[in-house]
Design a protein around this motif. Sequence first.
Motif, PDB file in Angstrom:
ATOM      1  N   THR A   1    -114.292  14.493  45.320  1.00 12.50           N
ATOM      2  CA  THR A   1    -113.685  13.617  46.328  1.00 12.50           C
ATOM      3  C   THR A   1    -112.263  14.044  46.662  1.00 12.50           C
ATOM      4  O   THR A   1    -111.419  14.194  45.770  1.00 12.50           O
ATOM      5  CB  THR A   1    -113.671  12.158  45.840  1.00 12.50           C
ATOM      6  OG1 THR A   1    -115.021  11.753  45.555  1.00 12.50           O
ATOM      7  CG2 THR A   1    -113.066  11.235  46.887  1.00 12.50           C
ATOM      8  N   GLU A   2    -112.003  14.240  47.953  1.00 11.45           N
ATOM      9  CA  GLU A   2    -110.647  14.591  48.391  1.00 11.45           C
ATOM     10  C   GLU A   2    -109.779  13.348  48.456  1.00 11.45           C
ATOM     11  O   GLU A   2    -110.179  12.316  49.000  1.00 11.45           O
ATOM     12  CB  GLU A   2    -110.685  15.239  49.782  1.00 11.45           C
ATOM     13  CG  GLU A   2    -109.293  15.594  50.303  1.00 11.45           C
ATOM     14  CD  GLU A   2    -109.060  15.236  51.768  1.00 11.45           C
ATOM     15  OE1 GLU A   2    -107.927  15.453  52.242  1.00 11.45           O
ATOM     16  OE2 GLU A   2    -109.995  14.720  52.417  1.00 11.45           O
ATOM     17  N   ILE A   3    -108.561  13.441  47.930  1.00 15.51           N
ATOM     18  CA  ILE A   3    -107.535  12.408  48.077  1.00 15.51           C
ATOM     19  C   ILE A   3    -106.390  13.044  48.855  1.00 15.51           C
ATOM     20  O   ILE A   3    -105.661  13.885  48.323  1.00 15.51           O
ATOM     21  CB  ILE A   3    -107.024  11.887  46.710  1.00 15.51           C
ATOM     22  CG1 ILE A   3    -108.199  11.444  45.826  1.00 15.51           C
ATOM     23  CG2 ILE A   3    -106.032  10.755  46.921  1.00 15.51           C
ATOM     24  CD1 ILE A   3    -109.003  10.282  46.382  1.00 15.51           C
ATOM     25  N   PRO A   4    -106.228  12.710  50.133  1.00 16.77           N
ATOM     26  CA  PRO A   4    -105.201  13.380  50.948  1.00 16.77           C
ATOM     27  C   PRO A   4    -103.813  12.811  50.711  1.00 16.77           C
ATOM     28  O   PRO A   4    -103.645  11.605  50.509  1.00 16.77           O
ATOM     29  CB  PRO A   4    -105.665  13.101  52.378  1.00 16.77           C
ATOM     30  CG  PRO A   4    -106.416  11.814  52.280  1.00 16.77           C
ATOM     31  CD  PRO A   4    -107.056  11.785  50.915  1.00 16.77           C
ATOM     32  N   TYR A   5    -102.809  13.693  50.756  1.00 19.09           N
ATOM     33  CA  TYR A   5    -101.404  13.297  50.647  1.00 19.09           C
ATOM     34  C   TYR A   5    -100.638  13.908  51.817  1.00 19.09           C
ATOM     35  O   TYR A   5    -101.153  14.772  52.539  1.00 19.09           O
ATOM     36  CB  TYR A   5    -100.814  13.766  49.310  1.00 19.09           C
ATOM     37  CG  TYR A   5    -101.373  13.004  48.129  1.00 19.09           C
ATOM     38  CD1 TYR A   5    -100.741  11.860  47.649  1.00 19.09           C
ATOM     39  CD2 TYR A   5    -102.565  13.406  47.516  1.00 19.09           C
ATOM     40  CE1 TYR A   5    -101.268  11.136  46.596  1.00 19.09           C
ATOM     41  CE2 TYR A   5    -103.097  12.681  46.456  1.00 19.09           C
ATOM     42  CZ  TYR A   5    -102.445  11.554  46.000  1.00 19.09           C
ATOM     43  OH  TYR A   5    -102.972  10.830  44.961  1.00 19.09           O
ATOM     44  N   GLN A   6     -99.433  13.431  52.012  1.00 20.03           N
ATOM     45  CA  GLN A   6     -98.609  13.908  53.120  1.00 20.03           C
ATOM     46  C   GLN A   6     -97.800  15.131  52.711  1.00 20.03           C
ATOM     47  O   GLN A   6     -96.572  15.100  52.629  1.00 20.03           O
ATOM     48  CB  GLN A   6     -97.690  12.789  53.616  1.00 20.03           C
ATOM     49  CG  GLN A   6     -98.427  11.612  54.218  1.00 20.03           C
ATOM     50  CD  GLN A   6     -99.220  11.983  55.447  1.00 20.03           C
ATOM     51  OE1 GLN A   6     -98.711  12.670  56.326  1.00 20.03           O
ATOM     52  NE2 GLN A   6    -100.462  11.559  55.513  1.00 20.03           N
ATOM     53  N   GLY A   7     -98.501  16.206  52.397  1.00 20.16           N
ATOM     54  CA  GLY A   7     -97.834  17.446  52.046  1.00 20.16           C
ATOM     55  C   GLY A   7     -98.104  17.882  50.626  1.00 20.16           C
ATOM     56  O   GLY A   7     -98.677  17.145  49.805  1.00 20.16           O
ATOM     57  N   GLY A   8     -97.670  19.108  50.324  1.00 21.51           N
ATOM     58  CA  GLY A   8     -97.925  19.689  49.012  1.00 21.51           C
ATOM     59  C   GLY A   8     -97.154  19.031  47.885  1.00 21.51           C
ATOM     60  O   GLY A   8     -97.674  18.900  46.768  1.00 21.51           O
ATOM     61  N   ALA A   9     -95.923  18.605  48.156  1.00 21.44           N
ATOM     62  CA  ALA A   9     -95.098  18.017  47.097  1.00 21.44           C
ATOM     63  C   ALA A   9     -95.700  16.715  46.564  1.00 21.44           C
ATOM     64  O   ALA A   9     -95.833  16.540  45.345  1.00 21.44           O
ATOM     65  CB  ALA A   9     -93.668  17.800  47.587  1.00 21.44           C
ATOM     66  N   PRO A  10     -96.089  15.754  47.420  1.00 15.30           N
ATOM     67  CA  PRO A  10     -96.713  14.547  46.878  1.00 15.30           C
ATOM     68  C   PRO A  10     -98.070  14.809  46.226  1.00 15.30           C
ATOM     69  O   PRO A  10     -98.442  14.120  45.265  1.00 15.30           O
ATOM     70  CB  PRO A  10     -96.845  13.624  48.092  1.00 15.30           C
ATOM     71  CG  PRO A  10     -96.630  14.462  49.278  1.00 15.30           C
ATOM     72  CD  PRO A  10     -95.806  15.621  48.869  1.00 15.30           C
ATOM     73  N   ALA A  11     -98.798  15.807  46.715  1.00 14.39           N
ATOM     74  CA  ALA A  11    -100.065  16.164  46.072  1.00 14.39           C
ATOM     75  C   ALA A  11     -99.804  16.689  44.668  1.00 14.39           C
ATOM     76  O   ALA A  11    -100.540  16.375  43.714  1.00 14.39           O
ATOM     77  CB  ALA A  11    -100.805  17.205  46.906  1.00 14.39           C
ATOM     78  N   LEU A  12     -98.746  17.469  44.531  1.00 11.47           N
ATOM     79  CA  LEU A  12     -98.367  17.986  43.217  1.00 11.47           C
ATOM     80  C   LEU A  12     -97.998  16.840  42.275  1.00 11.47           C
ATOM     81  O   LEU A  12     -98.414  16.827  41.099  1.00 11.47           O
ATOM     82  CB  LEU A  12     -97.189  18.949  43.363  1.00 11.47           C
ATOM     83  CG  LEU A  12     -96.625  19.546  42.071  1.00 11.47           C
ATOM     84  CD1 LEU A  12     -97.659  20.424  41.386  1.00 11.47           C
ATOM     85  CD2 LEU A  12     -95.350  20.338  42.361  1.00 11.47           C
ATOM     86  N   SER A  13     -97.246  15.874  42.771  1.00  8.10           N
ATOM     87  CA  SER A  13     -96.881  14.724  41.948  1.00  8.10           C
ATOM     88  C   SER A  13     -98.115  13.958  41.484  1.00  8.10           C
ATOM     89  O   SER A  13     -98.163  13.457  40.358  1.00  8.10           O
ATOM     90  CB  SER A  13     -95.960  13.781  42.736  1.00  8.10           C
ATOM     91  OG  SER A  13     -94.727  14.410  43.038  1.00  8.10           O
ATOM     92  N   ALA A  14     -99.124  13.902  42.354  1.00 11.22           N
ATOM     93  CA  ALA A  14    -100.347  13.174  42.021  1.00 11.22           C
ATOM     94  C   ALA A  14    -101.093  13.829  40.870  1.00 11.22           C
ATOM     95  O   ALA A  14    -101.559  13.148  39.951  1.00 11.22           O
ATOM     96  CB  ALA A  14    -101.245  13.071  43.251  1.00 11.22           C
ATOM     97  N   VAL A  15    -101.215  15.144  40.908  1.00 11.54           N
ATOM     98  CA  VAL A  15    -101.947  15.811  39.821  1.00 11.54           C
ATOM     99  C   VAL A  15    -101.125  15.797  38.540  1.00 11.54           C
ATOM    100  O   VAL A  15    -101.669  15.611  37.446  1.00 11.54           O
ATOM    101  CB  VAL A  15    -102.380  17.238  40.224  1.00 11.54           C
ATOM    102  CG1 VAL A  15    -101.190  18.194  40.305  1.00 11.54           C
ATOM    103  CG2 VAL A  15    -103.433  17.777  39.257  1.00 11.54           C
TER     104      VAL A  15
END
Length: 317
Positions: free
Chosen positions: A174-188
């Motif tokens: 399942t994809e969880i979209p974020y507003q850019g690479g930085a917030p996606a990094l924080s999520a993982v």
Amino acid sequence: MFRRAVLGCLSAFVALAAHAADYPVKPIRVIVPYAAGGADLYIRPLQEKLQAALGQPLVIENVGGGGGAVGAAKAARSEADGYTLLFAGTGAIITAPRLTGASYTWRDFAPVANVVAIPFTWVVRQDSPIDSFARLLELGRSRPGTLSYASPGHGTSTQMGADAILAAGGAAVTEIPYQGGAPALSAVLGGHVDAMIGAPSIVMPQVEAGTLRALAVTGPARFAPTPDVPAVGEFGVDVHVVANYGFFAPRGTPEAIVRRLAGAIQAAVADPAYVATMRKGYNDVAFLGPQDYTSAVQEEDRYFGGLMDQAGVGAAP
């Protein structure tokens, strides 16, 4: 009337030819359609050499917004005289217009030169039980939809490529979209998702720091700056995604100017110091001239346009 029209066209052609012969005679503006500290870092180390080769200052202007669409639209509307260029990932002129409804397409640009090519990297937290990309695929097949991954935005080339790779591996994550690479990094990093896909420059510093584990890169082979990270093809996945970043001019820019720019860029990116700088930041130099770059953009438009149509994302331009 017809004679006057013909003479007018001839005069315009002669004026363009003279302009191209004298080019450049004033500073050249380069629009980068992202926030500062992103893709502009690929070209700031080139400024000095390009200015020396062209004899004019190179002024970099960051114009973020809309996944690159705001800055790209501004560049597309500029005069086709070689004094306003766009430096962007091809997603800004292929996927972004479809997602935002922007009035331009990639055909409103003349590709000048590709500079860098970057595969994306799949990562998980260092303490994750997912110890390889094979394991991610296995869990995605045996427990479809229970794992999640962070993307830098739904409908981006990153996400489109990720889902195509997962589908080719028979996995449902399942994809969880974020507003850019930085917030996606924080999520993982925060454990909110099981995995992430992102640019090597974003995720590899965390891998080196021991907080993330790199599983695979999305290119057709291992990536030179990260040779220890396997490619997805090593796990039986025959889908490859690479992000290209390069220079574009507004459509109609004289070919002589495009060739002049491409020659200066080719010489600048061949500098060993620039290559070393890019490698240090987990990027790889991949020069393409106008003809080859145009072909590459056409192929990306076909590929990502097809993925977006299949997924029902965005509107065809």
